[in-house]
Design a protein around this motif. Structure first.
Motif, mmCIF file in Angstrom:
data_model
loop_
_atom_site.group_PDB
_atom_site.id
_atom_site.type_symbol
_atom_site.label_atom_id
_atom_site.label_comp_id
_atom_site.label_asym_id
_atom_site.label_seq_id
_atom_site.Cartn_x
_atom_site.Cartn_y
_atom_site.Cartn_z
ATOM 1 N N PHE A 7 0.751 -0.945 0.064
ATOM 2 C CA PHE A 7 0.198 0.140 0.500
ATOM 3 C C PHE A 7 1.042 1.160 -0.275
ATOM 4 N N ASP A 8 2.115 1.094 0.790
ATOM 5 C CA ASP A 8 3.196 2.345 0.896
ATOM 6 C C ASP A 8 3.641 2.682 -1.065
ATOM 7 N N MET A 9 4.004 0.971 -0.966
ATOM 8 C CA MET A 9 4.549 1.478 -2.774
ATOM 9 C C MET A 9 3.993 2.213 -3.385
ATOM 10 N N LEU A 10 2.636 1.968 -3.314
ATOM 11 C CA LEU A 10 1.202 1.853 -4.287
ATOM 12 C C LEU A 10 0.897 3.001 -4.275
ATOM 13 N N LEU A 11 1.011 4.137 -2.753
ATOM 14 C CA LEU A 11 0.391 6.027 -2.528
ATOM 15 C C LEU A 11 1.485 6.239 -3.022
ATOM 16 N N VAL B 202 9.409 -14.551 -10.492
ATOM 17 C CA VAL B 202 9.040 -13.589 -11.070
ATOM 18 C C VAL B 202 8.731 -12.992 -11.477
ATOM 19 N N VAL B 203 8.319 -12.094 -11.614
ATOM 20 C CA VAL B 203 6.995 -11.288 -12.845
ATOM 21 C C VAL B 203 7.793 -9.784 -12.735
ATOM 22 N N VAL B 204 7.746 -9.668 -14.145
ATOM 23 C CA VAL B 204 8.034 -8.516 -14.345
ATOM 24 C C VAL B 204 7.217 -7.496 -15.585
ATOM 25 N N VAL B 205 6.268 -6.473 -14.582
ATOM 26 C CA VAL B 205 5.007 -6.255 -14.994
ATOM 27 C C VAL B 205 5.362 -4.477 -16.135
ATOM 28 N N SER B 206 4.607 -4.176 -16.381
ATOM 29 C CA SER B 206 4.097 -2.954 -17.216
ATOM 30 C C SER B 206 3.573 -1.803 -16.579
ATOM 31 N N THR C 145 0.960 5.562 -18.943
ATOM 32 C CA THR C 145 2.282 5.870 -19.237
ATOM 33 C C THR C 145 1.449 7.393 -20.442
ATOM 34 N N ASP C 146 0.688 6.511 -21.409
ATOM 35 C CA ASP C 146 -0.771 7.521 -22.251
ATOM 36 C C ASP C 146 -0.747 9.450 -21.421
ATOM 37 N N GLU C 147 -1.341 8.345 -19.890
ATOM 38 C CA GLU C 147 -1.594 9.605 -19.149
ATOM 39 C C GLU C 147 -1.333 10.720 -18.147
ATOM 40 N N LEU C 148 0.051 9.856 -18.252
ATOM 41 C CA LEU C 148 1.104 10.776 -17.590
ATOM 42 C C LEU C 148 2.275 11.682 -18.981
ATOM 43 N N ILE C 149 2.394 11.413 -19.418
ATOM 44 C CA ILE C 149 2.631 11.647 -21.032
ATOM 45 C C ILE C 149 1.468 13.070 -21.397
ATOM 46 N N ASP C 150 0.247 12.789 -21.152
ATOM 47 C CA ASP C 150 -0.711 14.225 -21.834
ATOM 48 C C ASP C 150 -0.461 14.942 -20.150
ATOM 49 N N LEU C 151 0.275 14.468 -18.899
ATOM 50 C CA LEU C 151 0.086 15.460 -18.124
ATOM 51 C C LEU C 151 1.804 16.609 -18.672
ATOM 52 N N ALA C 152 2.352 16.075 -18.688
ATOM 53 C CA ALA C 152 2.967 16.778 -18.523
ATOM 54 C C ALA C 152 3.758 17.441 -20.114
ATOM 55 N N GLU C 153 2.855 16.893 -21.271
ATOM 56 C CA GLU C 153 3.139 17.923 -21.936
ATOM 57 C C GLU C 153 1.521 18.538 -21.918
ATOM 58 N N GLN C 154 0.998 18.727 -21.227
ATOM 59 C CA GLN C 154 0.231 19.767 -20.768
ATOM 60 C C GLN C 154 1.075 21.121 -19.381
ATOM 61 N N ILE C 155 2.656 20.961 -19.117
ATOM 62 C CA ILE C 155 2.982 21.523 -18.183
ATOM 63 C C ILE C 155 4.291 21.800 -18.767
ATOM 64 N N VAL C 156 4.901 21.734 -20.349
ATOM 65 C CA VAL C 156 6.432 21.459 -20.640
ATOM 66 C C VAL C 156 5.809 21.047 -22.019
ATOM 67 N N ALA D 166 6.216 6.565 -12.134
ATOM 68 C CA ALA D 166 5.329 6.096 -11.029
ATOM 69 C C ALA D 166 4.535 5.270 -11.871
ATOM 70 N N GLY D 167 4.350 4.545 -13.202
ATOM 71 C CA GLY D 167 3.113 3.905 -14.014
ATOM 72 C C GLY D 167 3.453 2.410 -13.156
ATOM 73 N N GLU D 168 4.631 1.791 -13.287
ATOM 74 C CA GLU D 168 4.794 0.113 -13.028
ATOM 75 C C GLU D 168 4.715 0.276 -11.501
ATOM 76 N N ARG D 169 5.316 1.744 -11.140
ATOM 77 C CA ARG D 169 5.500 1.870 -8.766
ATOM 78 C C ARG D 169 3.410 1.604 -8.839
ATOM 79 N N ILE D 170 2.925 1.830 -9.844
ATOM 80 C CA ILE D 170 1.378 1.215 -9.723
ATOM 81 C C ILE D 170 0.975 -0.019 -9.231
ATOM 82 N N SER D 171 1.327 -0.446 -10.482
ATOM 83 C CA SER D 171 0.529 -1.628 -12.105
ATOM 84 C C SER D 171 1.482 -2.550 -10.342
ATOM 85 N N MET D 172 3.098 -2.878 -10.152
ATOM 86 C CA MET D 172 3.328 -3.723 -9.198
ATOM 87 C C MET D 172 3.346 -4.239 -7.822
ATOM 88 N N ALA D 173 2.173 -2.422 -7.381
ATOM 89 C CA ALA D 173 1.858 -2.909 -5.972
ATOM 90 C C ALA D 173 0.471 -3.742 -5.988
#
Lengths: 437, 437
Positions: free
Chosen positions: A80-84, B51-55, B61-72, B86-93
């Motif tokens: 949960f910490d990893m996620l947040l 051992v699992v590797v996730v994307s 990723t597209d949403e994050l790229i879109d956010l960045a493009e709104q900034i610069v 941050a994307g893989e951090r969410i999916s892996m947790a």
């Protein structure tokens, strides 16, 4: 360094190291992130080194929690910490980009990269040390350093941790302490610390300054602008904390200085705090023998409950029995009642009463130590307004009472009025020893 | 260990260490993450360490790229990598939580935590080493270890990096190599590697096995199922790669073994690949003197362009001039034309032609080394279908030609047919030396 503890002006002129903390609502979308970047760059342009601590964007944390709940009702603390912690990673990278787009170099750092070392308790870790080598190097290279709030790493388990509620404020103050910053600015959606909640007291006054001790009492008594832990950190390491609005350039409230620094001109009373989040539990008919009350509190402590006010009545009924009342957060109410019910036979009390229609009003002021008559004026104001006092607790710089929740607003208003804390009267017009109305 | 290089059955029975990689579409939402968890747990239940590797999840990723493009418009590489990871951090947790909810312990690790050490080039870092101590400890403690794909850390700068396209596949194969895994399973949205694109050749056949060398040629010639870098890694460290569908339990295609291991029963031809992503540039009238062509390629190399096929015509016009043609990705077309135009005066060529209506068809098979007649059958099939060949390039195990893009589909079909690669005929029915239709 150029800071005078209780003046605002010198803050504006300071050239030194400033830590600025922005919460989730300040970085809720790309537009707001750009505005934060402009503010950071303005501070940088004045010649200051700047370290920025950010929370996750607006609703990100809620969205991540929602995702986790779709997977499993009670996720493991580690994951949960990893996620947040993905939340601050996103906001800090975007803020770095926004600052760069204004022509200033910036680098973002996770809690782990910034050396925020914590205990290993997931979800409510405590900072044990900060080793800010990378942040210092980044500053020395001319960067604005951006640090993820709310997160750290446990040196014992090497796992990523979060600090729990108010964690970003604590990160900011702790970083300011270890970096020996001139000030830690906490940007929020209010103008500063007020003499009372302006929603209840329309003429409540923004305080220019408040001591750490008073702010601690305010926070403990329900004022939500700063969390207790962050103020404790500020006091321990003498970090001036400037609470101010992210929507204006006005000076806010400076939390600094100890009571020993107070001048005679200082206001005696700082403000009135209130709290609707607590419930009152009364244990009726406890045998008035040594150790019986202790048995009650032992079982509550074992349940890891934090009690606030505790009152034991004098045994008046000639039965050798007494009543014990205490308050605690409503969220802990069920656990407390269950724990006490389990020991009813052993302790031998008669009845348990649970009352969540109570409120707490507190008067806080470092000056009350040396000014007799404050409590008399406090109780007179409540009595004149017909407010019944159910429990009382005091510290050196605070008086708190529990009332019916329906009486809470009027209680706050009459006490605020009785001590002349409103904006019209001004600080010098403090009146006490009467109703003042 | 229990693996026979070219058989599927033993994979199913294996008890050992399995690395499984799931892409973004496999973990696009909570429901899919739960299905992935069930598959991981099934492998674990068979007694394997996993051992699992996730994307990152689906559109994250597209949403994050879109956010960045709104900034610069063009974010700094360092901060962009910080953001995207941050994307893989969410999916892996979330995947760790889902596995835990099925009763199996799991721990997730960022690229940095898993010891994925890379070069410091943001956005397209290369893995230089993996120090998987924490992953090994986690496995030894009985956990399923989940590792973020696509990301690592540069030991030089200590900054977080991303690996660029296909990076998660490469993470998986590299981890499998360093952990000496029995197999690296790449889960994807197709059933495996096919003898041709089934959208063009309806009876294209799923290959049970393919050698690294053939897979490298397939990937280089437009087959999108595996990225070149990941196959290169697999070959260098002899990691069997099992490409299979995340939507079924069927065995997919095993990429393993070198050409030296091929048995006589092995199919001579593996498949037909095609590529629509390239353009053809022709430099007309280059003075046919030593060094002139070299000057052209020097300027293209300086522009960091990767050319694919290169053909220099024999000077036929008696003018002492020749034409040079090459293909390169369409996305590099503008840069190439600009670079060449700048040196027109210096090199003294007459004209530049740009043609993006070309296609490339390639026949790949390890067996063609020892079987003469393959290229004759290949060109006969194209000629019979009236497909004009504009450029030719060959390797030991591949023949590629450039055609009009409008001829590409028919070219793929007739070549596939000529070598009897379709599902009906079966592997043994290989026919070459004729049109076969």
């Amino acid at each position: 360094m150029l800071l005078t503890p209780l003046g605002q002006r010198s803050l504006e002129d300071a050239v030194g190291l400033v830590v600025q903390k922005f919460g989730g609502s300040s970085v809720a979308d790309a537009e707001r992130i750009k505005r934060v970047a402009e503010r950071v760059v303005a501070t940088r342009r004045e010649g200051n080194d700047v370290v920025v601590v950010v929370s996750a964007m607006g609703d990100t944390t809620d969205e991540l929690i929602d995702l986790a709940e779709q997977i499993v009702p009670v996720p493991s603390g580690r994951e949960f910490d990893m996620l947040l912690t993905a939340g601050e990673r996103i906001s800090m990278a975007l803020l770095a980009m926004a600052i760069q787009s204004l022509g200033y170099p910036a680098e973002s750092f996770t809690g782990s990269q910034a050396g925020v070392l914590t205990t290993s308790v997931h979800g409510k870790a405590r900072i044990v040390n900060i080793t800010p080598g990378r942040v210092e190097t980044s500053l020395a290279e001319g960067n604005v350093a951006i640090v993820a709030g709310f997160q750290g790493v446990s040196p014992d388990t090497k796992n990523i941790t979060t600090l729990g509620r108010g964690g970003s404020d604590t990160t900011a103050v702790a970083l300011a302490a270890v970096l020996k910053a001139d000030v830690c600015e906490i940007y929020t959606d209010v103008d500063g610390v007020f003499s009372a909640d302006p929603r209840i007291v329309p003429n409540a006054k923004k305080l220019d300054t408040i001591t750490y001790e008073e702010m601690l009492e305010m926070a403990a008594c329900g004022a939500k602008v700063l969390m207790l832990r962050c103020v404790e950190y500020g006091r321990r390491y003498s970090v001036p904390i400037h609470v101010r609005s992210s929507f204006s350039n006005l000076a806010g409230t400076l939390v600094a200085g100890s009571m020993e620094d107070l001048t005679v001109e200082q206001a005696i009373i700082s403000g009135v705090a209130h709290d609707r989040s607590e419930a009152k539990v009364t244990v009726v008919g406890v045998p008035d023998k040594p150790g019986q009350a202790a048995a009650l509190f032992k079982v509550l402590a074992e349940a890891e409950l934090n009690l606030d006010m505790i009152v034991q009545n004098i045994s008046t009924r000639g039965t050798g029995r007494t009543d014990v009342s205490f308050t605690l957060p409503k969220t802990d109410g069920v656990v407390a009642m269950q724990a006490l019910t389990r020991v009813q036979g052993q302790v031998g009390f008669e009845e348990l009463l649970y009352d969540d229609h109570v409120g707490k009003v507190s008067l806080i002021g470092a000056g009350m130590r040396s000014h007799p008559g404050v409590s008399a004026a406090f109780f007179a104001a409540l009595a004149d307004a017909g407010v019944n006092v159910e429990m009382i607790s005091t510290s050196e710089i605070r008086i708190s009472v529990v009332t019916r929740d329906t009486d809470l607003d009027i209680a706050v208003q009459v006490v605020h009025d009785a001590f002349g804390l409103g904006a019209e009267e001004g600080e010098e017009a403090v009146v006490y020893g009467g109703t003042g109305r």
